[in-house]
Design a protein around this motif. Structure first.
Motif, mmCIF file in Angstrom:
data_model
loop_
_atom_site.group_PDB
_atom_site.id
_atom_site.type_symbol
_atom_site.label_atom_id
_atom_site.label_comp_id
_atom_site.label_asym_id
_atom_site.label_seq_id
_atom_site.Cartn_x
_atom_site.Cartn_y
_atom_site.Cartn_z
ATOM 1 N N TRP A 173 -15.334 33.075 68.180
ATOM 2 C CA TRP A 173 -14.070 32.511 68.653
ATOM 3 C C TRP A 173 -14.263 31.829 70.005
ATOM 4 O O TRP A 173 -13.793 30.704 70.218
ATOM 5 C CB TRP A 173 -13.004 33.590 68.744
ATOM 6 N N GLU A 174 -14.953 32.467 70.918
ATOM 7 C CA GLU A 174 -15.181 31.864 72.235
ATOM 8 C C GLU A 174 -16.002 30.582 72.114
ATOM 9 O O GLU A 174 -15.797 29.635 72.879
ATOM 10 C CB GLU A 174 -15.879 32.869 73.146
ATOM 11 N N ALA A 175 -16.908 30.535 71.132
ATOM 12 C CA ALA A 175 -17.748 29.355 70.963
ATOM 13 C C ALA A 175 -16.978 28.157 70.420
ATOM 14 O O ALA A 175 -17.299 27.006 70.751
ATOM 15 C CB ALA A 175 -18.925 29.675 70.031
ATOM 16 N N VAL A 176 -15.960 28.403 69.599
ATOM 17 C CA VAL A 176 -15.292 27.282 68.936
ATOM 18 C C VAL A 176 -13.899 26.972 69.474
ATOM 19 O O VAL A 176 -13.314 25.953 69.098
ATOM 20 C CB VAL A 176 -15.184 27.509 67.406
ATOM 21 N N ALA A 181 -9.825 20.620 71.599
ATOM 22 C CA ALA A 181 -9.662 19.546 72.580
ATOM 23 C C ALA A 181 -9.542 18.188 71.907
ATOM 24 O O ALA A 181 -8.791 17.313 72.353
ATOM 25 C CB ALA A 181 -10.837 19.538 73.562
ATOM 26 N N ALA A 182 -10.268 18.008 70.810
ATOM 27 C CA ALA A 182 -10.240 16.718 70.111
ATOM 28 C C ALA A 182 -8.888 16.437 69.486
ATOM 29 O O ALA A 182 -8.602 15.294 69.131
ATOM 30 C CB ALA A 182 -11.323 16.691 69.041
ATOM 31 N N ARG A 183 -8.059 17.456 69.326
ATOM 32 C CA ARG A 183 -6.743 17.276 68.714
ATOM 33 C C ARG A 183 -5.641 17.143 69.748
ATOM 34 O O ARG A 183 -4.471 17.026 69.394
ATOM 35 C CB ARG A 183 -6.417 18.473 67.810
ATOM 36 N N ARG A 190 -8.471 19.636 78.589
ATOM 37 C CA ARG A 190 -9.164 20.688 79.337
ATOM 38 C C ARG A 190 -8.514 22.060 79.137
ATOM 39 O O ARG A 190 -9.099 23.079 79.470
ATOM 40 C CB ARG A 190 -9.210 20.339 80.825
ATOM 41 N N HIS A 191 -7.305 22.070 78.595
ATOM 42 C CA HIS A 191 -6.611 23.329 78.324
ATOM 43 C C HIS A 191 -6.768 23.765 76.861
ATOM 44 O O HIS A 191 -6.044 24.648 76.399
ATOM 45 C CB HIS A 191 -5.117 23.194 78.638
ATOM 46 N N ALA A 192 -7.722 23.167 76.159
ATOM 47 C CA ALA A 192 -7.861 23.422 74.726
ATOM 48 C C ALA A 192 -7.997 24.900 74.376
ATOM 49 O O ALA A 192 -7.340 25.375 73.439
ATOM 50 C CB ALA A 192 -9.041 22.624 74.164
ATOM 51 N N PRO A 193 -8.834 25.681 75.071
ATOM 52 C CA PRO A 193 -8.933 27.098 74.689
ATOM 53 C C PRO A 193 -7.597 27.832 74.779
ATOM 54 O O PRO A 193 -7.269 28.646 73.913
ATOM 55 C CB PRO A 193 -9.955 27.658 75.688
ATOM 56 N N ALA A 194 -6.817 27.546 75.825
ATOM 57 C CA ALA A 194 -5.516 28.207 75.964
ATOM 58 C C ALA A 194 -4.571 27.754 74.861
ATOM 59 O O ALA A 194 -3.837 28.575 74.271
ATOM 60 C CB ALA A 194 -4.908 27.902 77.328
ATOM 61 N N PHE A 195 -4.569 26.462 74.544
ATOM 62 C CA PHE A 195 -3.717 25.962 73.466
ATOM 63 C C PHE A 195 -4.158 26.564 72.139
ATOM 64 O O PHE A 195 -3.322 26.901 71.297
ATOM 65 C CB PHE A 195 -3.774 24.436 73.403
ATOM 66 N N ALA A 196 -5.466 26.699 71.944
ATOM 67 C CA ALA A 196 -5.965 27.273 70.708
ATOM 68 C C ALA A 196 -5.500 28.714 70.554
ATOM 69 O O ALA A 196 -5.077 29.136 69.469
ATOM 70 C CB ALA A 196 -7.489 27.196 70.679
ATOM 71 N N LEU A 217 3.585 28.318 77.064
ATOM 72 C CA LEU A 217 2.371 27.753 76.480
ATOM 73 C C LEU A 217 2.481 27.698 74.960
ATOM 74 O O LEU A 217 2.080 26.712 74.335
ATOM 75 C CB LEU A 217 1.154 28.576 76.889
ATOM 76 N N ARG A 218 3.052 28.734 74.358
ATOM 77 C CA ARG A 218 3.233 28.715 72.904
ATOM 78 C C ARG A 218 4.152 27.574 72.496
ATOM 79 O O ARG A 218 3.902 26.877 71.504
ATOM 80 C CB ARG A 218 3.804 30.052 72.420
#
Length: 229
Positions: A173-176, A181-183, A190-196, A217-218
């Protein structure tokens, strides 16, 4: 009136009508498999996903989108099915795990698109027909029918029995998580992990040992992905 073959309706949804939403849903389906320790262990054991998550996820997505676009019974489709079968003959990959992966790759793109823009009954039926054809081509027992709702119910039962925290699942999970970010629009990338993390449901958060993000954030994540096509 010309009636589209079932595959064409599903392909049109995934490739043309809502490709960005479908890609996010497919990525979430990929991520969902990490919550099953046996699957996470196999994926982590290859080393390829953790070392090159973007390339691995992109290759998986490209394979599934090509299979959806060409169809299981096409020449390119048969080549992809053979590749999938070879990949899933790895030690420890039992038939029930393969069925779950197939369910994730079919149900999750449709359900994410449905929550963020809508999916027609014909498109849902087409997705069910696609997964049934793919399961048959892979020599797997059929998933429950007669529609995606039945498969989703089966997934919930499977997950209740098989989801569990594991070091491999957390590491994957941490790796992907940054792949989202591409979406996202540029300033938000730069906030992709938090959005994910905001896209994870409670069973996934428990398996990956991540807290539930704050409501703002949700809400922001839901709005961003609802606007995507």
């Amino acid at each position: 009136m010309t009636v589209e073959p079932p595959r064409d309706a599903f392909a049109a949804l995934v490739l043309h009508r809502a490709p960005q939403r479908a890609r996010v849903g497919l990525t979430l389906g990929f991520v969902r498999t990490f919550a099953v320790p046996e699957i996470a262990g196999v994926l982590a054991g290859t080393g390829r996903l953790a070392s090159a998550p973007k390339a691995r996820a992109k290759a998986t997505g490209a394979m599934m989108f090509a299979l959806i676009g060409h169809g299981v019974d096409s020449e390119p489709g048969r080549a992809i099915v053979a590749e999938l079968a070879a990949m899933h003959r790895l030690p420890g990959v039992e038939a029930e795990l393969m069925r779950y992966v197939l369910a994730c790759f079919t149900v999750c793109p449709v359900e994410f698109t449905a929550r963020n823009g809508g999916v027609s009954p014909a498109e849902r039926a087409a997705a069910f027909a696609f997964q049934a054809a793919l399961a048959d081509a892979l020599g797997l027992p059929a998933l429950p029918g007669p529609g995606l709702d039945s498969i989703a119910a089966w997934m919930r039962e499977f997950e209740a029995a098989r989801f569990a925290p594991s070091p491999a699942g957390r590491a994957l999970w941490e790796a992907v998580s940054g792949l989202f970010a591409a979406r996202l629009p540029g300033p938000l990338a730069r906030h992709a992990p938090a959005f994910a993390t905001a896209l994870l449901d409670a069973p996934l958060r428990a398996a990956f040992d991540v807290p539930r993000p704050a409501w703002p954030l949700r809400a922001a994540a839901a709005a961003v992905f609802r606007l995507a096509r």
